[in-house]
Design an enzyme around this catalytic site. Structure first.
Site, PDB file in Angstrom:
ATOM      1  N   GLU B  49       0.832  -1.295  -0.036  1.00 47.03           N
ATOM      2  CA  GLU B  49       0.075  -0.089  -0.012  1.00 47.03           C
ATOM      3  C   GLU B  49       0.878   1.107   0.049  1.00 47.03           C
ATOM      4  OE1 GLU B  49      -0.621  -2.641   1.946  1.00 47.03           O
ATOM      5  OE2 GLU B  49      -2.681  -3.139   1.845  1.00 47.03           O
ATOM      6  N   PHE B 111     -11.513  -7.344  13.777  1.00 48.34           N
ATOM      7  CA  PHE B 111     -10.399  -7.760  12.765  1.00 48.34           C
ATOM      8  C   PHE B 111     -10.115  -6.516  11.873  1.00 48.34           C
ATOM      9  CE2 PHE B 111      -8.990  -9.855   9.129  1.00 48.34           C
ATOM     10  CZ  PHE B 111      -7.768 -10.291   9.427  1.00 48.34           C
ATOM     11  N   GLN B 112      -8.844  -6.390  11.889  1.00 49.15           N
ATOM     12  CA  GLN B 112      -8.262  -5.175  10.777  1.00 49.15           C
ATOM     13  C   GLN B 112      -9.014  -3.998  10.970  1.00 49.15           C
ATOM     14  OE1 GLN B 112      -8.379  -6.904   6.707  1.00 49.15           O
ATOM     15  NE2 GLN B 112      -6.336  -7.566   7.118  1.00 49.15           N
ATOM     16  N   LYS B 161     -17.570  -0.848   6.013  1.00 52.57           N
ATOM     17  CA  LYS B 161     -17.899  -1.728   4.985  1.00 52.57           C
ATOM     18  C   LYS B 161     -19.355  -1.646   4.637  1.00 52.57           C
ATOM     19  CE  LYS B 161     -17.336  -6.813   3.687  1.00 52.57           C
ATOM     20  NZ  LYS B 161     -16.407  -7.857   3.902  1.00 52.57           N
ATOM     21  N   MET B 475      23.970   9.096   2.654  1.00 55.97           N
ATOM     22  CA  MET B 475      24.092  10.320   3.284  1.00 55.97           C
ATOM     23  C   MET B 475      24.412  10.451   4.761  1.00 55.97           C
ATOM     24  SD  MET B 475      23.650  13.652   2.638  1.00 55.97           S
ATOM     25  CE  MET B 475      22.721  14.396   1.344  1.00 55.97           C
TER      26      MET B 475
END
Lengths: 184, 570
Positions: B49, B111-112, B161, B475
């Site tokens: 993602e 969940f999630q 959802k 760097m």
């Protein structure tokens, strides 16, 4: 309005503070947005009071007293205005403000302290709002300094439980408020 | 017409003119992925993602249009937090749609589940949790309006959802007044009194500098900038976020200011009597020690975000306005300083004494990273888009590429997000498929997000990646060499592990390697000739090479360190 309580407006809080009256949309999470902004920008909040706004259920008014040392006012204004849910901000300098807050305190009482306690309550222009055999609850709606004074006086009584609301403020009549900044 | 919330979401995106969505499905966002099948919107399936977010940013930076990403709840949402923070720092217009658990499950540690609106409160311009299907069109329309107007930025829309699954009667807001944003009033118009004060300061200035930031690109004000600069002959410095806002080939261009800016740009600002700061925020990487920054300069500060005015540096004149409007208004007034010949004579001596430079490479290698960048530039078509990660390679790319037009430099400025380059380049190529897109990357950055080359191959997005492989987190290594007595702590990466050529091949890309200048030229030519699949070139560069000029963190810009070969020059 009750007469000014003892020590009234004379003593000012030592913190250099400024009062912001912030009109916000009355939506879930808006207080968290405002508080989160202050936290992440390192602006110290001295006190904060929230209630539905006078005119409309769509809006709430948040009265924030900020520590002007940690929070350059222009920055606070600018950053607050960038919150999409903030509708309007007015800024009231402490000297131009009528400020009040409410103090509620429950104090254990017995024959030994009752008289001195009543003296303090009377001198402060506080009222007794609840009582039982062993306690008294007093209420004071006064300037922050007046509440400070009562708080100090009550500290002498062991077992006191004390709550303050944080202040709300309006500009003194005849004093022009600062033009609300409308920008982001 | 009754449709589902999921259909309403996709229809709303279509209404906003979205042509591409970068995303990855999962449980909570599943309902929304069904109507995508029936939509003309192109969906690009990423492998992580974070890739979706950076691709959307690259798309936005290359096209000027908002980038759109869509992910699921919980870890899908947290994985896109870094791109959101990055877009927030760089004012990149982004609309991110996240799935959320069903309303009844919110707050139960389902969940999630995660509180993504809470997590992103401080790193979005605004975010929404949509609580009914009928509100979806307004939330999406508001998200695009907020993301693209005023100071642009990322906006997140969190969609439970069950809201996506429920139905609504289709409608779409007819205009801004239906968006229900009573507190949102982006600035418009230029304050005439401030303009006149700006004109007065300009008229008396003898050493002015146009200090140009990313706001000029966001406001598409490059033409107004050029007209104003050419008439007034004021020297122009372009910050890291503004590369491409003014042509590097222009005689008035001094290049980039700041920590790794050109000597002429840094020193002109230090000696200036007037800074015209446009769409820029006095970032610490530009100012160095603020108290020593441009000590003799008055400041005209143009910014669309009023909170930027006087945040770091007091502005004698504040123009709270869009860069195009303000520069256009100044141009209309004909405000100009008098003769700048003396000033320019001084600037030319700095440019001649301290140009950007590097030591020539040995024929047997290793390569000089600056030379690789110059060679890619020379061999690639005009208008090539360059994306970069973060680190030495990014600074060299900004220094040694020649940017001539907006939208050709895609990079992570404020946040400094390693791994930005590859996915951002993919997003840029999706937005401007006719352009050649090179990602100048470091070996450390490449390893963070390289998996998106699989996406690029699968979706037919033929970008080119130049890994400046010095086997180090370069760097950090440079700072340890210069400021930590060469005590190298956890910076060695190994040039051969992973094998970048094999890795590229495993992802369906062409993998090449170059160790010498001859191999380098051949590899660049071969890479530019391949137009159907992504190409990765592993350029083996000199480990000890450092970025110069440099102003140490917290130091005054007066204490600029030039390239060792230039030290002791007058």
């Amino acid at each position: 309005m009750s007469p000014e309580p003892f020590l009234g407006d004379v003593e000012h809080s030592p913190v250099r503070h400024h009062i912001l009256s912030v009109l916000v949309e009355n939506k879930a999470g808006v207080l968290a947005r405002v508080a989160g902004l202050f936290a992440r920008r390192g602006f110290n909040i001295y006190s904060l009071a929230v209630a539905p706004a006078e005119s409309h259920e769509r809006f709430s008014r948040i009265t924030i007293v900020v520590d002007a040392e940690t929070a350059p006012l222009e920055q606070v204004f600018g950053q607050l205005h960038k919150l999409v849910n903030v509708v309007e901000i007015s800024d009231i300098a402490p000297d131009d403000a009528v400020e009040r807050e409410v103090l509620l305190a429950t104090i254990p009482t017995d024959v030994d302290n009752r008289t001195s306690l009543l003296d303090v309550i009377g001198a402060a222009n506080a009222s007794i709002v609840d009582v039982d055999a062993h306690h008294v609850t007093v209420m004071l709606a006064a300037t922050p300094a007046g509440c400070d004074a009562l708080e100090r006086a009550l500290e002498a009584h062991p077992g006191v439980e004390l709550h303050r609301t944080g202040r709300v403020a309006v500009p003194r009549l005849g004093v022009p408020t600062h033009e609300p900044m409308r920008s982001r | 017409m009754e449709i589902t919330g999921a259909q309403a979401l996709i229809k709303s995106l279509e209404h906003e003119g979205v042509e591409v969505v970068f995303g990855l499905p999962g449980g909570a966002i599943l309902p929304v992925y069904d109507p995508i099948l029936d939509s003309p919107i192109r969906h690009i399936l990423v492998r992580h993602e974070q890739g979706a977010g950076h691709m959307a940013e690259g798309y936005a930076l290359a096209t000027g249009r908002p980038g759109v990403a869509m992910v699921t709840s919980g870890p899908g949402a947290t994985n896109i937090v870094t791109p959101i923070a990055n877009a927030h720092m760089d004012s990149t217009p982004l609309v991110v749609v996240t799935g959320q658990v069903a309303r009844a499950a919110i707050g139960t540690d389902a969940f999630q589940e995660c509180d993504i609106t809470g997590i992103t409160m401080g790193i979005t311009k605004h975010n929404f949790l949509v609580t009914s299907a009928s509100e979806i069109p307004r939330a999406i329309a508001a998200a695009f309006h907020l993301a693209t107007t005023g100071r642009p930025g990322p906006v997140l829309v969190d969609l439970p959802k069950d809201v996506a699954q429920s139905t609504m009667e289709w409608w779409y807001p007819a205009g801004v007044e239906e968006l229900d944003l009573p507190g949102y009033r982006p600035l418009a118009g230029v304050d005439e009194a401030a303009l006149e004060r700006a004109a007065a300061l300009l008229a008396t200035s003898e050493r002015p500098v146009l200090y140009v930031g990313g706001g000029v690109l966001k406001a598409r004000a490059h033409e107004q900038l050029r007209a104003f600069a050419e008439r007034t002959r004021i020297p122009v410095v372009t910050t890291l976020m503004a590369r491409g806002a003014f042509p590097d080939s222009h005689e008035l261009a001094l290049g980039m200011p700041g920590m790794h800016g050109t000597y002429a740009a840094v020193t002109a600002i230090q000696r200036a009597d007037l800074l015209i700061a446009v769409g820029t925020r006095f970032d610490d990487r530009v100012t160095g020690r603020v108290s020593a920054f441009a000590p003799g300069a008055k400041v005209i500060h143009v910014d669309i975000d009023a909170a930027e005015i006087n945040k770091i540096r007091h502005a004698e004149v504040a123009l709270r306005a869009d860069a195009a409007g303000a520069l256009g208004a100044l141009e209309e007034m004909g405000a100009a300083p008098a003769n700048l010949d003396v000033w320019w004579k001084e600037i030319r001596t700095w440019q001649e004494s301290y140009p950007l430079t590097y030591d020539p490479p040995a024929e047997a290698g290793p390569l000089r990273p600056q030379q690789v960048i110059e060679s890619i530039h020379a061999a690639s078509p005009e208008g090539t888009v360059v994306a970069a990660g973060v680190g030495q390679h990014q600074m060299w790319a900004s220094q040694f590429w020649r940017f001539e037009e907006p939208g050709t430099w895609i990079n992570s400025g404020g946040a400094g997000t390693m791994g930005f380059g590859v996915p951002a380049a993919i997003g840029a190529k999706v937005g401007r498929p006719e352009r050649t897109v090179w990602c100048i990357d470091g070996d450390g950055c490449f390893q963070m997000t390289a998996q998106e080359l699989t996406t690029a191959r699968a979706e037919g997005i033929p970008i080119k990646v130049a890994i400046l492989n010095n086997a180090y987190l370069g760097m950090v290594r440079q700072w340890q060499e210069m400021f930590y007595e060469e005590r190298y702590s956890e910076v060695y990466l190994n040039a051969d592990l992973p094998d970048y050529v094999k890795w590229a091949e495993a992802m369906g890309c062409v993998g090449l390697r170059a160790r010498t200048p001859d191999e380098m030229r051949a590899a660049i030519e071969e890479a530019n000739a391949i137009t159907d699949v992504p190409v990765v070139v592993d350029f083996r560069t000199d480990t000890s090479e450092k970025v110069f000029p440099m102003v140490a963190a917290g130091a005054s810009n007066d204490d600029i360190m030039v390239h060792p070969s230039q030290r002791g020059r007058a």
